[in-house]
Design a protein around this motif. Structure first.
Motif, PDB file in Angstrom:
ATOM      1  N   ILE A  37      -1.821  57.692 -16.424  1.00  0.00           N
ATOM      2  CA  ILE A  37      -2.120  58.405 -15.033  1.00  0.00           C
ATOM      3  C   ILE A  37      -3.369  58.133 -14.283  1.00  0.00           C
ATOM      4  CG2 ILE A  37      -0.910  60.453 -15.538  1.00  0.00           C
ATOM      5  CD1 ILE A  37      -3.503  61.679 -16.657  1.00  0.00           C
ATOM      6  N   VAL A  57      -6.409  56.142 -18.591  1.00  0.00           N
ATOM      7  CA  VAL A  57      -5.911  57.582 -18.881  1.00  0.00           C
ATOM      8  C   VAL A  57      -4.496  57.803 -19.087  1.00  0.00           C
ATOM      9  CG1 VAL A  57      -6.600  59.934 -17.876  1.00  0.00           C
ATOM     10  CG2 VAL A  57      -8.158  57.919 -17.556  1.00  0.00           C
ATOM     11  N   ALA A  90      -5.400  65.109 -20.860  1.00  0.00           N
ATOM     12  CA  ALA A  90      -5.607  63.743 -20.398  1.00  0.00           C
ATOM     13  C   ALA A  90      -6.482  62.792 -21.541  1.00  0.00           C
ATOM     14  CB  ALA A  90      -6.288  63.473 -18.973  1.00  0.00           C
ATOM     15  N   ILE A 100     -14.428  68.372 -14.890  1.00  0.00           N
ATOM     16  CA  ILE A 100     -13.467  68.021 -15.823  1.00  0.00           C
ATOM     17  C   ILE A 100     -13.981  68.655 -16.947  1.00  0.00           C
ATOM     18  CG2 ILE A 100     -14.036  65.625 -16.555  1.00  0.00           C
ATOM     19  CD1 ILE A 100     -10.554  66.667 -15.573  1.00  0.00           C
ATOM     20  N   LEU A 149      -9.470  64.943 -22.852  1.00  0.00           N
ATOM     21  CA  LEU A 149      -9.987  65.774 -21.436  1.00  0.00           C
ATOM     22  C   LEU A 149      -8.695  66.737 -20.918  1.00  0.00           C
ATOM     23  CD1 LEU A 149     -11.437  62.448 -19.685  1.00  0.00           C
ATOM     24  CD2 LEU A 149     -12.534  64.094 -20.875  1.00  0.00           C
ATOM     25  N   GLU A 150      -9.452  67.523 -20.122  1.00  0.00           N
ATOM     26  CA  GLU A 150      -8.689  68.652 -19.421  1.00  0.00           C
ATOM     27  C   GLU A 150      -7.545  67.732 -18.567  1.00  0.00           C
ATOM     28  OE1 GLU A 150     -10.986  70.694 -16.623  1.00  0.00           O
ATOM     29  OE2 GLU A 150      -9.341  72.084 -15.876  1.00  0.00           O
ATOM     30  N   LEU A 151      -6.529  67.938 -18.442  1.00  0.00           N
ATOM     31  CA  LEU A 151      -5.389  67.306 -17.630  1.00  0.00           C
ATOM     32  C   LEU A 151      -5.501  67.913 -16.094  1.00  0.00           C
ATOM     33  CD1 LEU A 151      -3.124  65.361 -17.138  1.00  0.00           C
ATOM     34  CD2 LEU A 151      -1.650  67.135 -18.048  1.00  0.00           C
ATOM     35  N   VAL A 152      -5.711  66.997 -15.269  1.00  0.00           N
ATOM     36  CA  VAL A 152      -5.343  67.410 -13.673  1.00  0.00           C
ATOM     37  C   VAL A 152      -4.226  66.499 -13.126  1.00  0.00           C
ATOM     38  CG1 VAL A 152      -7.632  68.414 -12.948  1.00  0.00           C
ATOM     39  CG2 VAL A 152      -7.547  66.033 -13.292  1.00  0.00           C
ATOM     40  N   MET A 177     -10.292  64.755  -8.200  1.00  0.00           N
ATOM     41  CA  MET A 177      -8.821  64.900  -8.426  1.00  0.00           C
ATOM     42  C   MET A 177      -8.503  66.358  -7.982  1.00  0.00           C
ATOM     43  SD  MET A 177      -7.756  62.159 -10.233  1.00  0.00           S
ATOM     44  CE  MET A 177      -6.571  62.890 -11.397  1.00  0.00           C
ATOM     45  N   ILE A 228     -14.221  63.788 -11.686  1.00  0.00           N
ATOM     46  CA  ILE A 228     -13.938  63.276 -13.015  1.00  0.00           C
ATOM     47  C   ILE A 228     -15.030  61.896 -13.130  1.00  0.00           C
ATOM     48  CG2 ILE A 228     -11.598  63.801 -13.006  1.00  0.00           C
ATOM     49  CD1 ILE A 228     -10.780  61.047 -12.303  1.00  0.00           C
TER      50      ILE A 228
END
Ligand SMILES: Cc1ccnnc1
Length: 292
Positions: free
Chosen positions: A18, A26, A39, A76, A92-95, A145, A157
């Motif tokens: 992504i 990523v 992520a 993030i 990581l947090e997914l955005v 993002m 990010i």
């Protein structure tokens, strides 16, 4: 600082790519036990001193320490870190809303309300970072993002170039992306929290017009334009832009870092304030106009 040495794939199912950078990729990933999605930022470690490939462990650790200090809805989040012989993997947090950059590209440019709402969130994230004396130093639309496709929520990010800037300490470095770097970066002058404020001015200019104020035919010309501060609002895209918006950009695109507006001053500016205040501001102005 120790990272998990277990095999990442024993705990997460790795999905589609992504995002990608010079030495990192990523990918979407799913925790095998909880099914939660994250992520995975997979960073290639620099193997030999002489090698130009990969990232030094000390720089990877700097990014991780900064991410672990963050706790804000517009920044993030990091959950855990794995390490193997060749890579470090940041969970990581997914955005999943894509880059603000692509959102602008699709829409050409945004209404002032949309632009102001995005810039306010970037300012809130930067306020959190600056309150901890951390400068992002690589602010650009690609590093903003959208939480999801149809939301206005954004997350900052990529803290790979971020640095703690202690009061009075000078930090010099030739980093960042040419189009978005402040004059002090080009002149190798001290960087500071104000370096981020310049980049916010560039991002705002692009959100409102779709064009980048200093981009030249090559890096050399871009640097010259930045140092000469040759920008203007003559582009046809600024015909309907308010003076408030232009004033906001003008307080940020200043050569002297000390004369640039701080993140608090930006958040208090009428172009960013919540609309009710803006209405009372306009009402006040209209009363004055009637009065004189
Ligand atoms: C590209 C990216 C980075 C972090 N979280 N989600 C997506």
């Amino acid at each position: 600082m120790e990272f998990r040495k277990d095999k990442f794939e024993d705990f997460y199912e790795v999905g589609e790519e992504i995002g990608s950078g010079q030495f990192a990729v990523v990918k979407k990933c799913k925790h095998l036990k909880t099914n939660d999605e994250f992520a995975a930022k997979i960073i290639k470690k620099k193997r030999a001193m002489a090698s130009r490939l990969g990232v030094k462990m000390e720089d990877i650790k700097k990014e991780i320490v900064i991410l672990q200090e963050m706790d804000h809805e517009n920044v993030i989040r990091i959950y855990e870190v794995f390490e193997n012989k060749t890579h470090v993997i940041l969970v990581l947090e997914l955005v999943s809303g894509g880059e603000l950059f692509d959102f602008i590209a699709e829409k050409e440019r945004l209404s002032e309300e949309e632009a102001s709402a995005f810039v306010k969130q970037i300012l809130l994230g930067i306020k959190h970072m600056h309150s901890k004396r951390i400068a992002h130093l690589d602010l650009k639309p690609e590093n903003v993002m959208l939480l999801n496709k149809n939301s206005q929520n954004i997350k900052l990010i990529d803290f790979g170039l971020s640095r703690v800037i202690k009061q009075g300490e000078f930090h010099r470095d030739m980093i960042g992306t040419p189009e978005f770097v402040a004059p002090e970066v080009i002149n190798y002058d001290p960087l500071s929290l104000a370096t981020d404020m310049w980049s916010i001015g560039i991002i705002t200019y692009i959100l409102l017009s779709g064009c980048s104020p200093f981009s030249g035919k090559d890096q050399q010309q871009t640097y010259e334009k930045i140092c000469q501060l040759t920008y203007d609002f003559t582009s046809k895209y600024f015909e309907n832009t308010s003076d408030l918006a232009k004033e906001f950009i003008g307080m940020l695109l200043k050569r002297d870092p000390l004369s640039r507006a701080s993140v608090e001053e930006c958040l208090n500016h009428a172009w960013i304030q919540p609309s009710e205040k803006k209405q009372s501001e306009n009402r006040r102005k209209s009363v004055i106009n009637i009065g004189n």
